[in-house]
Design an enzyme around this catalytic site. Structure first.
Site, PDB file in Angstrom:
ATOM      1  N   HIS A 330      41.246  46.497  30.461  1.00  0.00           N
ATOM      2  CA  HIS A 330      40.446  47.704  30.252  1.00  0.00           C
ATOM      3  C   HIS A 330      41.144  49.005  30.649  1.00  0.00           C
ATOM      4  O   HIS A 330      40.511  50.040  30.720  1.00  0.00           O
ATOM      5  CB  HIS A 330      39.025  47.601  30.814  1.00  0.00           C
ATOM      6  N   ASN A 331      42.443  48.943  30.887  1.00  0.00           N
ATOM      7  CA  ASN A 331      43.252  50.177  31.020  1.00  0.00           C
ATOM      8  C   ASN A 331      44.528  49.891  30.264  1.00  0.00           C
ATOM      9  O   ASN A 331      45.436  49.259  30.797  1.00  0.00           O
ATOM     10  CB  ASN A 331      43.625  50.438  32.497  1.00  0.00           C
ATOM     11  N   SER A 385      28.565  45.833  39.767  1.00  0.00           N
ATOM     12  CA  SER A 385      28.889  45.917  41.194  1.00  0.00           C
ATOM     13  C   SER A 385      28.733  44.521  41.798  1.00  0.00           C
ATOM     14  O   SER A 385      28.219  43.618  41.138  1.00  0.00           O
ATOM     15  CB  SER A 385      27.936  46.881  41.893  1.00  0.00           C
ATOM     16  N   MET A 386      29.126  44.382  43.071  1.00  0.00           N
ATOM     17  CA  MET A 386      29.059  43.052  43.674  1.00  0.00           C
ATOM     18  C   MET A 386      27.618  42.619  43.961  1.00  0.00           C
ATOM     19  O   MET A 386      27.383  41.490  44.352  1.00  0.00           O
ATOM     20  CB  MET A 386      29.866  43.022  44.958  1.00  0.00           C
ATOM     21  N   HIS A 409      33.328  48.940  29.957  1.00  0.00           N
ATOM     22  CA  HIS A 409      34.000  47.944  30.784  1.00  0.00           C
ATOM     23  C   HIS A 409      33.256  47.597  32.066  1.00  0.00           C
ATOM     24  O   HIS A 409      33.536  46.583  32.694  1.00  0.00           O
ATOM     25  CB  HIS A 409      35.418  48.404  31.133  1.00  0.00           C
ATOM     26  N   GLY A 412      30.553  51.772  36.363  1.00  0.00           N
ATOM     27  CA  GLY A 412      30.955  53.132  36.736  1.00  0.00           C
ATOM     28  C   GLY A 412      30.287  53.619  38.002  1.00  0.00           C
ATOM     29  O   GLY A 412      29.115  53.360  38.243  1.00  0.00           O
TER      30      GLY A 412
END
Lengths: 486, 142
Positions: A330-331, A385-386, A409, A412
């Site tokens: 994703h980058n 997130s986790m 992705h 954010g």
């Protein structure tokens, strides 16, 4: 973000017209719900419009629903340039962590089988996979071997028996971007890279043990043998210091040589050069080496995961399944052939009805920064997130027409790391999560606090947008039960 | 040697402002802040000294290169530092730095690890002259 400057194209697509800012060569478009758009920071508006200043852009500069400001281009940016039209390549529009990406591995284990052993499983993963600041590789490659790995990517790892041959079919580009050129990689990058092969990073990187919570598409789920209650593992990390150094090296080179090409951008971090220039080619060669390193890295980490599962559950990893569903970057910046339809050419809001007359197929330089490829039938992993969990989706034909085959992705961030640490204490968060059935090991308690769920956007909202905008369709959701972080 | 972390500049990353009466003090403050992001520096003993020699076209670029060198050493040699002896001087058009960075090899059992720094960014980067000397804003990609 102030919606006054935007034109609504649909409930999930908004346009910033070229007239908004002098210097814009194409419009910008943002995929988002009204709510996510209002919550998006102004940096996204500034930076995605800056992207439209770059020469050779095709269609519009795009931002995904999880977009937030970054360096040069926002995280969540997707755009493509045409080398034949002087199209550029820009390291700032890839990111420091080249091929930061995520992979999903399924197991034949159920939640009932794994829960009783979750502590031992996570503790062993934490011990066997080097994590956090200064983590050292467990492999010792010499320079020659490391250069081979830069070119071969995940295949190098598999050939040394640190992975399964069938894994390669389940990795974007087979885990090997063509065109990697070790000669374009600095000695510094080499030294950082050799020391860190097979390590999980820090910050928002993680290795998560998950349970499939919900299936949204039974047919797609069958393709990958997914069942509710099944245990899976997700790994999120990138090219480590190797890629970071390459990005740093080339940002400097591009900033210095950009005037030569008479390219002017409002933000030096968006420095660019024509793809067909010596600098452009050099960066692509080095970027591909970094990307391949990241694919190799995630394959090595997977090998360790399989070893740990085998040890904890007393069966071989093949008996446990432990198959790779997919690995996405994703980058990254890719060379991709895209068939353009009239829809992807610059349009005004009045021209909403499109004729789908196909135009020529062109090889484009597609930049995805905090955005995932989403080709038809391709698995797409969007990590949350986790605390929130993650999603598996599948790419669509529409994505090819709307977003150069791209989608979001992750969720954010919405809150700074400093603010998160003021609100949350790492030790307390770890205890709370354990009570909620998520067992976490980390090398850094402050780091854990920074990654608290409250610092992130709501991933379900992000996923709803890409699903409804037809960029990628929901297949399954995953809830965390164990996690290791740096 | 002073620095403070800035909360409002960076959402996904870390920002700080460093100060110093001289350029050397400024560079030292900046280096200390960077190390503090990664590890609790009071716990870093001065067991070895790494020599750093750099040259650049301006003090700003020199600071940028110096901080990036510390990030490089953290990854390539697993070194973290708690004390810096820095000399900065100008040789015609070239700005030069000679430094001794004192610290030790990272040890997860000994050191309190924090967040890994990927790179120093150019976001709002720059040295400004102040009444008391100099200050610099630095945003780190973590």
């Amino acid at each position: 973000m102030n919606l006054a400057n935007l034109i609504k194209i649909s409930d999930y697509l908004w346009e910033i017209p070229m007239s908004t800012k002098p210097g814009m060569k194409v419009p910008a478009r943002i995929f988002a719900s009204k709510k996510l758009l209002r919550e998006m920071d102004d940096g996204v508006f500034d930076q995605i419009t800056n992207v439209t200043f770059l020469p050779g852009l095709v269609g519009a500069a795009l931002a995904m629903p999880d977009a937030h400001w970054g360096y040069g281009a926002p995280i969540g940016a997707v755009f493509a340039t045409d080398p034949k039209a002087g199209g550029v390549i820009s390291p700032g529009a890839v990111g420091f962590d080249i091929n930061c990406g995520v992979r999903l591995i399924t197991t034949d284990l159920t939640e009932e089988e794994v829960r009783p052993k979750i502590v031992r499983l996570v503790d062993q993963l934490f011990e066997k996979i080097p994590t956090g600041v200064g983590a050292r590789s467990f492999l010792h490659l010499n320079e020659h071997e490391f250069k081979e790995l830069m070119v071969e990517g995940a295949a190098w790892v598999v050939n040394k028996d640190f992975g399964r041959p069938e894994d390669l079919r389940a990795i974007e580009e087979g885990g090997k971007i063509a065109g990697a050129n070790p000669a374009m990689v600095s000695k510094k990058a080499l030294e950082r890279g050799q020391a860190q092969l097979g390590t999980l990073g820090s910050g928002n990187h993680y290795l998560e043990v998950q349970v499939i919570q919900e299936i949204f598409d039974e047919e797609e789920a069958k393709r990958w043998n997914l069942k509710k209650g099944q245990v899976a593992v997700m790994v999120h990390c990138g090219s480590r210091g190797f890629g970071h150094q390459i990005a740093t090296d080339y940002l400097k080179i591009f900033e210095e040589t950009m005037p030569k090409y008479k390219i002017r951008v409002p933000d030096p971090q968006l420095a660019a050069a024509p793809f067909d220039s010596p600098e452009g080619k050099a960066y692509f060669g080095a970027m591909a080496a970094a990307a391949n390193n990241a694919f190799a890295n995630r394959e090595l980490i997977t090998h360790r995961i399989r070893e740990v599962f085998a040890e904890v559950f007393g069966k071989s990893d093949t008996e446990l399944g432990m198959e790779l569903v997919y690995d996405v970057a994703h980058n990254i910046v890719k060379l991709e052939k895209h068939q353009l339809t009239a829809y992807s050419e610059p349009q005004t809001a009045e021209e909403n009805t499109v004729s789908r007359t196909p135009l020529a197929v062109r090889q484009l330089v597609v930049h995805r920064k905090g955005a995932t490829r989403s080709f038809p039938g391709q698995p797409v992993i969007i990590g949350g997130s986790m605390e929130s969990g993650s999603y598996l989706l599948v790419g669509t034909e529409d994505a090819l027409k709307l977003s150069f085959g791209s989608t979001a992705h992750g969720s954010g961030r919405t809150m700074s790391r400093a603010a998160a640490k003021r609100q949350v204490r790492g030790e307390k968060l770890q205890q709370e999560l354990e009570k909620r059935g998520i067992y976490i090991r980390t090398t850094s308690m402050p780091g854990l606090a920074e990654e608290a769920g409250l610092a992130y956007k709501n991933i379900s909202e992000v996923v709803e947008v890409v699903h409804n905008a037809n960029l990628s369709k929901k297949v399954a959701s995953f809830a965390p039960i164990g996690n290791i972080k740096g | 040697m002073t620095y403070r972390f800035l909360e409002d500049i960076a959402t996904a990353d870390v920002a700080f402002e460093a100060e110093g009466k001289t350029l050397e003090e400024l560079f030292s403050s900046g280096a200390q802040a960077l190390e503090e992001v990664q590890v609790s520096t009071p716990g870093v003993e001065e067991r070895l000294s790494e020599t750093i020699k750099l040259e650049s076209t301006s003090p700003d670029n020199l600071l940028f290169d110096f901080l990036n060198e510390l990030v490089f050493l953290k990854d390539a040699k697993q070194l973290v530092f708690s004390k810096f002896n820095i000399k900065i001087y100008r040789d015609k058009d070239v700005w030069k730095l000679e430094a001794a960075a004192n610290g030790e090899t990272l040890n997860p059992q000994k050191h309190e690890l924090r967040t890994d720094v990927k790179a120093v960014t150019k976001h709002k980067f720059g040295i400004k002259k102040t009444d008391g000397g100099y200050k610099a804003t630095v945003v780190l990609d973590v």
